[in-house]
Design a protein around this motif. Sequence first.
Motif, PDB file in Angstrom:
ATOM      1  N   PHE A   1     -39.653  -4.791 -16.880  1.00  0.00           N
ATOM      2  CA  PHE A   1     -40.803  -4.253 -17.616  1.00  0.00           C
ATOM      3  C   PHE A   1     -42.134  -4.667 -16.989  1.00  0.00           C
ATOM      4  O   PHE A   1     -43.194  -4.284 -17.457  1.00  0.00           O
ATOM      5  N   LEU A   2     -42.064  -5.505 -15.943  1.00  0.00           N
ATOM      6  CA  LEU A   2     -43.297  -6.050 -15.360  1.00  0.00           C
ATOM      7  C   LEU A   2     -43.802  -5.186 -14.211  1.00  0.00           C
ATOM      8  O   LEU A   2     -43.022  -4.459 -13.590  1.00  0.00           O
ATOM      9  N   PRO A   3     -45.112  -5.257 -13.906  1.00  0.00           N
ATOM     10  CA  PRO A   3     -45.608  -4.547 -12.730  1.00  0.00           C
ATOM     11  C   PRO A   3     -44.870  -5.010 -11.473  1.00  0.00           C
ATOM     12  O   PRO A   3     -44.417  -6.164 -11.396  1.00  0.00           O
ATOM     13  N   GLN A   4     -44.772  -4.111 -10.508  1.00  0.00           N
ATOM     14  CA  GLN A   4     -43.978  -4.332  -9.296  1.00  0.00           C
ATOM     15  C   GLN A   4     -44.217  -5.700  -8.647  1.00  0.00           C
ATOM     16  O   GLN A   4     -43.273  -6.359  -8.234  1.00  0.00           O
ATOM     17  N   GLU A   5     -45.497  -6.147  -8.611  1.00  0.00           N
ATOM     18  CA  GLU A   5     -45.795  -7.378  -7.861  1.00  0.00           C
ATOM     19  C   GLU A   5     -45.125  -8.622  -8.458  1.00  0.00           C
ATOM     20  O   GLU A   5     -44.937  -9.624  -7.792  1.00  0.00           O
TER      21      GLU A   5
ATOM     22  N   ARG B   1     -42.073  -8.531  -9.859  1.00  0.00           N
ATOM     23  CA  ARG B   1     -40.626  -8.335  -9.985  1.00  0.00           C
ATOM     24  C   ARG B   1     -39.800  -9.139  -9.018  1.00  0.00           C
ATOM     25  O   ARG B   1     -38.600  -9.265  -9.212  1.00  0.00           O
ATOM     26  N   LYS B   2     -40.422  -9.672  -7.967  1.00  0.00           N
ATOM     27  CA  LYS B   2     -39.626 -10.382  -6.952  1.00  0.00           C
ATOM     28  C   LYS B   2     -39.185 -11.759  -7.439  1.00  0.00           C
ATOM     29  O   LYS B   2     -38.211 -12.310  -6.957  1.00  0.00           O
TER      30      LYS B   2
ATOM     31  N   GLY C   1     -27.274   9.935 -22.349  1.00  0.00           N
ATOM     32  CA  GLY C   1     -27.298   8.659 -23.076  1.00  0.00           C
ATOM     33  C   GLY C   1     -26.978   7.461 -22.206  1.00  0.00           C
ATOM     34  O   GLY C   1     -26.832   6.352 -22.703  1.00  0.00           O
ATOM     35  N   TYR C   2     -26.863   7.682 -20.882  1.00  0.00           N
ATOM     36  CA  TYR C   2     -26.610   6.539 -20.014  1.00  0.00           C
ATOM     37  C   TYR C   2     -27.935   5.820 -19.725  1.00  0.00           C
ATOM     38  O   TYR C   2     -29.011   6.414 -19.747  1.00  0.00           O
ATOM     39  N   ASP C   3     -27.859   4.554 -19.483  1.00  0.00           N
ATOM     40  CA  ASP C   3     -29.029   3.750 -19.130  1.00  0.00           C
ATOM     41  C   ASP C   3     -28.480   2.547 -18.375  1.00  0.00           C
ATOM     42  O   ASP C   3     -27.266   2.343 -18.339  1.00  0.00           O
ATOM     43  N   ASP C   4     -29.356   1.734 -17.747  1.00  0.00           N
ATOM     44  CA  ASP C   4     -28.806   0.614 -16.994  1.00  0.00           C
ATOM     45  C   ASP C   4     -29.787  -0.548 -16.956  1.00  0.00           C
ATOM     46  O   ASP C   4     -30.958  -0.404 -17.276  1.00  0.00           O
ATOM     47  N   SER C   5     -29.255  -1.675 -16.529  1.00  0.00           N
ATOM     48  CA  SER C   5     -30.091  -2.852 -16.312  1.00  0.00           C
ATOM     49  C   SER C   5     -30.249  -2.990 -14.798  1.00  0.00           C
ATOM     50  O   SER C   5     -29.291  -2.762 -14.055  1.00  0.00           O
ATOM     51  N   ASP C   6     -31.446  -3.349 -14.352  1.00  0.00           N
ATOM     52  CA  ASP C   6     -31.715  -3.356 -12.913  1.00  0.00           C
ATOM     53  C   ASP C   6     -31.018  -4.509 -12.187  1.00  0.00           C
ATOM     54  O   ASP C   6     -30.576  -4.375 -11.052  1.00  0.00           O
ATOM     55  N   ARG C   7     -30.906  -5.653 -12.861  1.00  0.00           N
ATOM     56  CA  ARG C   7     -30.462  -6.851 -12.155  1.00  0.00           C
ATOM     57  C   ARG C   7     -30.004  -7.896 -13.173  1.00  0.00           C
ATOM     58  O   ARG C   7     -30.603  -7.989 -14.260  1.00  0.00           O
ATOM     59  N   ARG C   8     -28.987  -8.668 -12.831  1.00  0.00           N
ATOM     60  CA  ARG C   8     -28.555  -9.743 -13.752  1.00  0.00           C
ATOM     61  C   ARG C   8     -28.087 -10.939 -12.946  1.00  0.00           C
ATOM     62  O   ARG C   8     -27.084 -10.850 -12.250  1.00  0.00           O
ATOM     63  N   ILE C   9     -28.806 -12.043 -13.063  1.00  0.00           N
ATOM     64  CA  ILE C   9     -28.403 -13.248 -12.336  1.00  0.00           C
ATOM     65  C   ILE C   9     -28.022 -14.322 -13.358  1.00  0.00           C
ATOM     66  O   ILE C   9     -28.845 -14.687 -14.205  1.00  0.00           O
TER      67      ILE C   9
END
Length: 381
Positions: A145-149, A151-152, A327-335
């Motif tokens: 949900f955060l701005p690109q900068e 996300r790293k 109705g599909y959706d996803d999570s970008d990343r999970r650590i």
Amino acid sequence: MARLNLDGKTIPMMSICMIGGGGFIGSHLCEKLVAETNHKAVVVDVSSEKIDHLLDRSLPWAHRIEFHQLNIKSDSRLETLIKSTDLTINLAAICTPADYNTRPLDTIYSNFVDSIPVIKYCTENKKRLIHFSTCEVYGKTIGSFLPQEFRKDPKYFILKEDESPCIFGPINKQRWSYACAKQMTDRLIYAEYAENGLDFTIVRPYNWIGPRMDFIPGVDGPSDGVPRVLACFSNSLLRGEPLKLVDGGKSQRTFLYIKDAIDAVALMIDNPEKANGYIFNVGNPDNEVSVKELAELMIKAYAKVSGAPASSMSTVNVSSEDFYGKGYDDSDRRIPDMTFITRQLAWKPRTPLDELLDVTLQYQHRTYSRAIERELSKPTN
Ligand code: NAD
């Protein structure tokens, strides 16, 4: 020789009611229990296909494993089995993403409603419960949900059992029916612990993969069935078809070898003092790749196993709506944050991704390539 737990005490023999013990994880756990412990596995499932190799009455552990074919939705034998064993492990679930938005009712009933009696019988009979939740319970990451900068920074993606929020999409994104049902079950178990003293451990697997995972459509599952990503990609490799990357395969996931994962579950079984009252992430943060990278690694591994050139195998992009439906959706990343499990159980994953893919694809090729060849050589009408 007596086996010792992490505190150096002798581990007593336990009888374990393994609900859904005939599935992927259950079959590997059964193998470990019969071969390396003196515990008794009382397996409950609608099918025994994946554990039939352990059930032959001539095997040395025959007196330590039994199979009860029953559907927990509608069978009064369940309470008797929970009552008569020391520990219940609940693995039963509908847990293939293709079902979450297309069979949301079955998904919710299976992952929440059907676990209510299991939890109730454990509380009422003062039996310990190890319940299988999922890393999907965390839903989307704050990072997404955060701005690109921002996300790293991994701190926005690392998931901690007792701190991270559970963030789901709107109700019409029915993909979240699974995660939400699992979350309700986790909350019910936690409430039984807080109010009625239930001895519980909750396991949150992060993409445990290996042999016997799901099915190959048209061979040991329905030809129009859509299994989880490992079996989907294996199926394409076996058939010489391009591997389908949903929305470009951008999502990142961590993959854990099933044998490493089972070692963690065995530690939970044998160390109740260190596992009761806790939720554990069980994953391998060192094995993080995008789904596209996973496809590329699987192509490389399958080329080695099958002898076919990697250049003959390819990927193709598909939209999530075309692949999974509305109705599909996803999570970008999970650590997974591993602090808890390392501190409590001194467990760490060992197997790197390339090694676990080699082993798994050798199994897939050995088990399925002939059946697929036969199917592909049949004349089409
Ligand atoms: P699986 O589908 O291979 O095993 C589930 C088993 O439960 C199947 O054998 C199925 O027949 C049985 N089952 C389902 N409903 C039943 C019912 N009503 N009565 C009796 N048996 C029933 O799945 P798995 O990968 O072994 O997963 C086990 C658990 O771990 C599930 O709760 C799943 O949500 C959780 N999990 C697994 C992973 C993973 O990486 N494999 C990831 C997250 C969560």
